[in-house]
Design a protein around this motif. Sequence first.
Motif, PDB file in Angstrom:
ATOM      1  N   ILE A  28       0.838  -1.207   0.000  1.00 35.97           N
ATOM      2  CA  ILE A  28       0.000   0.000   0.000  1.00 35.97           C
ATOM      3  C   ILE A  28       0.874   1.259   0.000  1.00 35.97           C
ATOM      4  O   ILE A  28       0.629   2.207  -0.754  1.00 35.97           O
ATOM      5  CB  ILE A  28      -0.937   0.004   1.217  1.00 35.97           C
ATOM      6  N   LYS A  29       1.886   1.263   0.841  1.00 34.22           N
ATOM      7  CA  LYS A  29       2.759   2.437   0.940  1.00 34.22           C
ATOM      8  C   LYS A  29       3.465   2.714  -0.376  1.00 34.22           C
ATOM      9  O   LYS A  29       3.539   3.862  -0.835  1.00 34.22           O
ATOM     10  CB  LYS A  29       3.782   2.224   2.056  1.00 34.22           C
ATOM     11  N   VAL A  30       3.984   1.656  -1.010  1.00 35.98           N
ATOM     12  CA  VAL A  30       4.691   1.834  -2.278  1.00 35.98           C
ATOM     13  C   VAL A  30       3.720   2.279  -3.367  1.00 35.98           C
ATOM     14  O   VAL A  30       4.017   3.191  -4.158  1.00 35.98           O
ATOM     15  CB  VAL A  30       5.400   0.531  -2.703  1.00 35.98           C
ATOM     16  N   ALA A  31       2.553   1.640  -3.418  1.00 36.68           N
ATOM     17  CA  ALA A  31       1.564   1.973  -4.448  1.00 36.68           C
ATOM     18  C   ALA A  31       1.121   3.425  -4.347  1.00 36.68           C
ATOM     19  O   ALA A  31       1.027   4.136  -5.350  1.00 36.68           O
ATOM     20  CB  ALA A  31       0.352   1.040  -4.318  1.00 36.68           C
ATOM     21  N   ARG A  32       0.882   3.879  -3.132  1.00 34.83           N
ATOM     22  CA  ARG A  32       0.451   5.265  -2.965  1.00 34.83           C
ATOM     23  C   ARG A  32       1.594   6.227  -3.207  1.00 34.83           C
ATOM     24  O   ARG A  32       1.391   7.353  -3.669  1.00 34.83           O
ATOM     25  CB  ARG A  32      -0.150   5.440  -1.568  1.00 34.83           C
ATOM     26  N   GLY A  33       2.807   5.776  -2.898  1.00 36.56           N
ATOM     27  CA  GLY A  33       3.976   6.606  -3.200  1.00 36.56           C
ATOM     28  C   GLY A  33       4.164   6.810  -4.686  1.00 36.56           C
ATOM     29  O   GLY A  33       4.710   7.825  -5.123  1.00 36.56           O
ATOM     30  N   ARG A  34       3.706   5.855  -5.481  1.00 41.62           N
ATOM     31  CA  ARG A  34       3.800   5.954  -6.944  1.00 41.62           C
ATOM     32  C   ARG A  34       2.583   6.648  -7.551  1.00 41.62           C
ATOM     33  O   ARG A  34       2.477   6.787  -8.769  1.00 41.62           O
ATOM     34  CB  ARG A  34       3.943   4.560  -7.554  1.00 41.62           C
ATOM     35  N   GLY A  35       1.675   7.050  -6.710  1.00 42.43           N
ATOM     36  CA  GLY A  35       0.511   7.797  -7.195  1.00 42.43           C
ATOM     37  C   GLY A  35      -0.628   6.955  -7.709  1.00 42.43           C
ATOM     38  O   GLY A  35      -1.534   7.472  -8.376  1.00 42.43           O
ATOM     39  N   PHE A  36      -0.638   5.651  -7.403  1.00 42.88           N
ATOM     40  CA  PHE A  36      -1.741   4.799  -7.848  1.00 42.88           C
ATOM     41  C   PHE A  36      -3.014   5.215  -7.113  1.00 42.88           C
ATOM     42  O   PHE A  36      -2.997   5.505  -5.922  1.00 42.88           O
ATOM     43  CB  PHE A  36      -1.448   3.334  -7.570  1.00 42.88           C
ATOM     44  N   ARG A  37      -4.130   5.209  -7.819  1.00 43.86           N
ATOM     45  CA  ARG A  37      -5.391   5.725  -7.269  1.00 43.86           C
ATOM     46  C   ARG A  37      -6.230   4.673  -6.552  1.00 43.86           C
ATOM     47  O   ARG A  37      -7.248   4.994  -5.955  1.00 43.86           O
ATOM     48  CB  ARG A  37      -6.227   6.322  -8.402  1.00 43.86           C
ATOM     49  N   SER A  38      -5.824   3.417  -6.593  1.00 44.35           N
ATOM     50  CA  SER A  38      -6.633   2.321  -6.057  1.00 44.35           C
ATOM     51  C   SER A  38      -6.906   2.464  -4.561  1.00 44.35           C
ATOM     52  O   SER A  38      -6.079   2.977  -3.808  1.00 44.35           O
ATOM     53  CB  SER A  38      -5.935   0.982  -6.292  1.00 44.35           C
ATOM     54  N   LYS A  39      -8.079   1.971  -4.160  1.00 43.98           N
ATOM     55  CA  LYS A  39      -8.397   1.842  -2.742  1.00 43.98           C
ATOM     56  C   LYS A  39      -7.982   0.440  -2.297  1.00 43.98           C
ATOM     57  O   LYS A  39      -7.927  -0.488  -3.111  1.00 43.98           O
ATOM     58  CB  LYS A  39      -9.882   2.078  -2.489  1.00 43.98           C
ATOM     59  N   PHE A  40      -7.726   0.279  -0.991  1.00 35.34           N
ATOM     60  CA  PHE A  40      -7.223  -0.994  -0.491  1.00 35.34           C
ATOM     61  C   PHE A  40      -8.054  -1.506   0.685  1.00 35.34           C
ATOM     62  O   PHE A  40      -8.311  -0.772   1.638  1.00 35.34           O
ATOM     63  CB  PHE A  40      -5.769  -0.857  -0.035  1.00 35.34           C
ATOM     64  N   ILE A  41      -8.451  -2.783   0.580  1.00 39.06           N
ATOM     65  CA  ILE A  41      -9.100  -3.476   1.690  1.00 39.06           C
ATOM     66  C   ILE A  41      -8.182  -4.599   2.142  1.00 39.06           C
ATOM     67  O   ILE A  41      -7.802  -5.457   1.338  1.00 39.06           O
ATOM     68  CB  ILE A  41     -10.461  -4.068   1.276  1.00 39.06           C
ATOM     69  N   LEU A  42      -7.818  -4.581   3.413  1.00 39.54           N
ATOM     70  CA  LEU A  42      -6.982  -5.648   3.963  1.00 39.54           C
ATOM     71  C   LEU A  42      -7.842  -6.850   4.345  1.00 39.54           C
ATOM     72  O   LEU A  42      -8.895  -6.699   4.963  1.00 39.54           O
ATOM     73  CB  LEU A  42      -6.241  -5.159   5.214  1.00 39.54           C
ATOM     74  N   LEU A  43      -7.367  -8.027   3.960  1.00 40.21           N
ATOM     75  CA  LEU A  43      -7.998  -9.276   4.372  1.00 40.21           C
ATOM     76  C   LEU A  43      -7.035  -9.981   5.316  1.00 40.21           C
ATOM     77  O   LEU A  43      -5.868 -10.193   4.965  1.00 40.21           O
ATOM     78  CB  LEU A  43      -8.264 -10.164   3.154  1.00 40.21           C
ATOM     79  N   THR A  44      -7.507 -10.325   6.494  1.00 43.27           N
ATOM     80  CA  THR A  44      -6.589 -10.908   7.470  1.00 43.27           C
ATOM     81  C   THR A  44      -7.320 -11.762   8.490  1.00 43.27           C
ATOM     82  O   THR A  44      -8.516 -11.589   8.713  1.00 43.27           O
ATOM     83  CB  THR A  44      -5.820  -9.794   8.204  1.00 43.27           C
ATOM     84  N   SER A  45      -6.600 -12.675   9.073  1.00 42.26           N
ATOM     85  CA  SER A  45      -7.149 -13.469  10.164  1.00 42.26           C
ATOM     86  C   SER A  45      -6.760 -12.861  11.504  1.00 42.26           C
ATOM     87  O   SER A  45      -7.145 -13.343  12.560  1.00 42.26           O
ATOM     88  CB  SER A  45      -6.623 -14.910  10.083  1.00 42.26           C
ATOM     89  N   SER A  46      -5.998 -11.758  11.449  1.00 42.95           N
ATOM     90  CA  SER A  46      -5.511 -11.105  12.661  1.00 42.95           C
ATOM     91  C   SER A  46      -6.335  -9.865  12.971  1.00 42.95           C
ATOM     92  O   SER A  46      -6.636  -9.077  12.081  1.00 42.95           O
ATOM     93  CB  SER A  46      -4.043 -10.703  12.498  1.00 42.95           C
ATOM     94  N   ALA A  47      -6.679  -9.708  14.240  1.00 38.78           N
ATOM     95  CA  ALA A  47      -7.420  -8.517  14.657  1.00 38.78           C
ATOM     96  C   ALA A  47      -6.698  -7.846  15.830  1.00 38.78           C
ATOM     97  O   ALA A  47      -7.316  -7.239  16.683  1.00 38.78           O
ATOM     98  CB  ALA A  47      -8.833  -8.890  15.066  1.00 38.78           C
ATOM     99  N   THR A  48      -5.376  -7.956  15.860  1.00 37.40           N
ATOM    100  CA  THR A  48      -4.635  -7.373  16.964  1.00 37.40           C
ATOM    101  C   THR A  48      -4.624  -5.860  16.868  1.00 37.40           C
ATOM    102  O   THR A  48      -4.716  -5.286  15.774  1.00 37.40           O
ATOM    103  CB  THR A  48      -3.178  -7.879  16.981  1.00 37.40           C
ATOM    104  N   ARG A  49      -4.495  -5.224  18.004  1.00 41.85           N
ATOM    105  CA  ARG A  49      -4.465  -3.757  18.027  1.00 41.85           C
ATOM    106  C   ARG A  49      -3.254  -3.229  17.260  1.00 41.85           C
ATOM    107  O   ARG A  49      -3.346  -2.223  16.557  1.00 41.85           O
ATOM    108  CB  ARG A  49      -4.428  -3.262  19.477  1.00 41.85           C
ATOM    109  N   GLU A  50      -2.128  -3.926  17.364  1.00 42.33           N
ATOM    110  CA  GLU A  50      -0.918  -3.476  16.660  1.00 42.33           C
ATOM    111  C   GLU A  50      -1.131  -3.477  15.152  1.00 42.33           C
ATOM    112  O   GLU A  50      -0.783  -2.515  14.463  1.00 42.33           O
ATOM    113  CB  GLU A  50       0.257  -4.388  17.014  1.00 42.33           C
ATOM    114  N   ASP A  51      -1.722  -4.557  14.628  1.00 44.04           N
ATOM    115  CA  ASP A  51      -2.007  -4.617  13.192  1.00 44.04           C
ATOM    116  C   ASP A  51      -2.977  -3.516  12.787  1.00 44.04           C
ATOM    117  O   ASP A  51      -2.822  -2.874  11.738  1.00 44.04           O
ATOM    118  CB  ASP A  51      -2.599  -5.979  12.823  1.00 44.04           C
ATOM    119  N   PHE A  52      -3.989  -3.306  13.629  1.00 40.44           N
ATOM    120  CA  PHE A  52      -4.989  -2.290  13.307  1.00 40.44           C
ATOM    121  C   PHE A  52      -4.356  -0.899  13.251  1.00 40.44           C
ATOM    122  O   PHE A  52      -4.632  -0.115  12.339  1.00 40.44           O
ATOM    123  CB  PHE A  52      -6.115  -2.318  14.341  1.00 40.44           C
ATOM    124  N   LEU A  53      -3.512  -0.579  14.214  1.00 42.55           N
ATOM    125  CA  LEU A  53      -2.877   0.738  14.243  1.00 42.55           C
ATOM    126  C   LEU A  53      -1.972   0.944  13.035  1.00 42.55           C
ATOM    127  O   LEU A  53      -1.919   2.037  12.460  1.00 42.55           O
ATOM    128  CB  LEU A  53      -2.083   0.907  15.544  1.00 42.55           C
TER     129      LEU A  53
END
Length: 214
Positions: A65-90
């Motif tokens: 996501i960071k690289v894509a947005r750094g290159r100016g890509f317009r896409s939106k991103f939805i994360l799919l994960t089995s983790s719901a930890t606060r650290e991942d969320f932040l």
Amino acid sequence: MKIVIVDDHPLVRKGLAAVISMQPNVQFAGEAQNQQEALVVIEETDPDLVLLDLKLADESGLDIIKVARGRGFRSKFILLTSSATREDFLKAEEASVDGYVLKEALPEELIYAIHLVNKGRKYYDPAILENKLREDAGNLTDDLTPKEKEVLVELGQGACNREIASRLFISEFTVKKHVSQILAKLRLADRTQAALYANAIGLAKYEPTNMMMR
């Protein structure tokens, strides 16, 4: 709507592609299993949305996501994960992720998230959002008026505007005004988040399926 899927498990990619392909006005535009492939596919297809696994073998979906947005890509991103930890969320919040869906979510929940994000809204899986709201609740409800708190309780119970108006002896127009004020003061996106908030801080009991049907 063009969608790209990024996941390091072929079976997961195929399953997601099958769900997406069944939806009208939604096009499965491509897939990738790592950062290098993902950036190439995103650049070539210019998708509206990318469904992205948070953990890709020894890579992080957040880096993509960071690289894509750094290159100016317009896409939106939805994360799919089995983790719901606060650290991942932040970390996801820091990367300005547009949506966060647990892999155990039902197909209809994923489709709901896709359409919401495509319209420019944020989406967090109810389980993740409930944890976040419980931790961040603080004293935000102190800013609500007594009547707004009553409306919030009703929202938490899944009531529609007509039902709230009848129970609280106010007009539907007044209910709409209260709901708008509640969302603004609590910094929430919609009624579903308000219901989850009410549940998270113990004001009401929330039924996600009922809310999504209203």
